[in-house]
Enzyme design. Structure first.
Site, short mmCIF file in Angstrom:
data_model
loop_
_atom_site.label_atom_id
_atom_site.label_comp_id
_atom_site.label_asym_id
_atom_site.label_seq_id
_atom_site.Cartn_x
_atom_site.Cartn_y
_atom_site.Cartn_z
N ILE A 32 34.40 38.51 45.47
CA ILE A 32 33.17 37.71 45.44
C ILE A 32 33.45 36.22 45.21
CG2 ILE A 32 32.57 37.83 42.97
CD1 ILE A 32 29.74 38.68 43.88
N VAL A 97 38.42 42.72 35.23
CA VAL A 97 37.68 43.97 35.47
C VAL A 97 38.60 45.15 35.12
CG1 VAL A 97 36.49 45.38 37.18
CG2 VAL A 97 36.35 42.87 37.32
N HIS A 101 43.14 47.38 40.23
CA HIS A 101 42.93 46.82 41.57
C HIS A 101 44.09 45.92 41.94
CE1 HIS A 101 41.00 44.21 38.62
NE2 HIS A 101 41.35 43.18 39.39
N MET A 102 44.33 45.83 43.25
CA MET A 102 45.36 44.95 43.79
C MET A 102 44.66 43.86 44.60
SD MET A 102 48.20 46.09 46.59
CE MET A 102 49.38 46.89 45.52
P1 5GP Z 1 41.08 40.52 37.86
O1 5GP Z 1 41.00 39.18 37.19
O2 5GP Z 1 40.48 41.62 37.00
O3 5GP Z 1 42.47 40.83 38.32
O4 5GP Z 1 40.23 40.41 39.17
C1 5GP Z 1 38.89 40.76 39.23
C2 5GP Z 1 38.35 40.17 40.52
O5 5GP Z 1 37.12 40.79 40.79
C3 5GP Z 1 38.10 38.67 40.46
O6 5GP Z 1 38.88 38.01 41.45
C4 5GP Z 1 36.61 38.53 40.70
O7 5GP Z 1 36.27 37.43 41.50
C5 5GP Z 1 36.25 39.85 41.38
N1 5GP Z 1 34.89 40.32 41.14
C6 5GP Z 1 34.25 40.35 39.94
N2 5GP Z 1 33.00 40.84 40.09
C7 5GP Z 1 32.86 41.14 41.40
C8 5GP Z 1 31.78 41.69 42.17
O8 5GP Z 1 30.70 42.00 41.68
N3 5GP Z 1 31.99 41.85 43.51
C9 5GP Z 1 33.18 41.51 44.09
N4 5GP Z 1 33.28 41.71 45.41
N5 5GP Z 1 34.22 40.99 43.40
C10 5GP Z 1 34.06 40.81 42.07
#
Ligand code: 5GP
Length: 116
Positions: A32, A97, A101-102
């Site tokens: 997003i 999150v 995830h990758m």
């Molecule tokens: P992390 O920092 O946990 O590795 O990455 C989480 C990613 O999830 C971030 O790049 C963030 O922009 C994305 N993200 C968070 N909330 C949402 C959402 O509601 N929809 C989508 N498509 N991406 C999200």
């Protein structure tokens, strides 16, 4: 291992997202807040909170995530130009999150960009 996150809701199609691929094990959707021209998230449907939580007997999910990354990169025609795969783990790793995830980032030169 059953914590509901935004990704669980995306997997169940309760929240809208730009889904690029889905099967019973993995979903791929656009981030997003993209940090590169191409920024996809490759997410197991099973909600392992972090890398630490993948049991040895289920480690095959990681292979599958890489296979899907290969496929997406080829489809997007960035397999030869190059791309970056990133998995963040917990606070110091920058994970926001808590659902494994990758990140697949590409479509531009990322040599000087360390942020996901
Ligand atoms: P992390 O920092 O946990 O590795 O990455 C989480 C990613 O999830 C971030 O790049 C963030 O922009 C994305 N993200 C968070 N909330 C949402 C959402 O509601 N929809 C989508 N498509 N991406 C999200």
């Amino acid at each position: 291992m059953t914590e509901e996150t935004i990704f669980t809701k995306i997997i169940k199609h309760e929240i809208k997202s730009d889904i690029r691929y889905q099967d019973e094990d993995v979903i791929v959707f656009a981030d997003i807040a993209p940090k590169a021209k191409i920024h996809l998230l490759i997410v197991p449907t099973k909600p392992y909170p972090t890398v630490n939580d993948i049991p040895a007997e289920e480690i095959g999910i990681v292979s599958k995530m890489f296979l899907i990354a290969q496929k997406m990169a080829k489809e997007l025609n960035i397999d030869e130009s190059g791309y970056r795969l990133v998995i963040n783990c917990n606070e110091d790793g920058g994970q926001e999150v808590p659902h494994l995830h990758m990140h697949l980032l590409g479509g531009e030169n990322l040599s000087f960009n360390f942020i996901t």
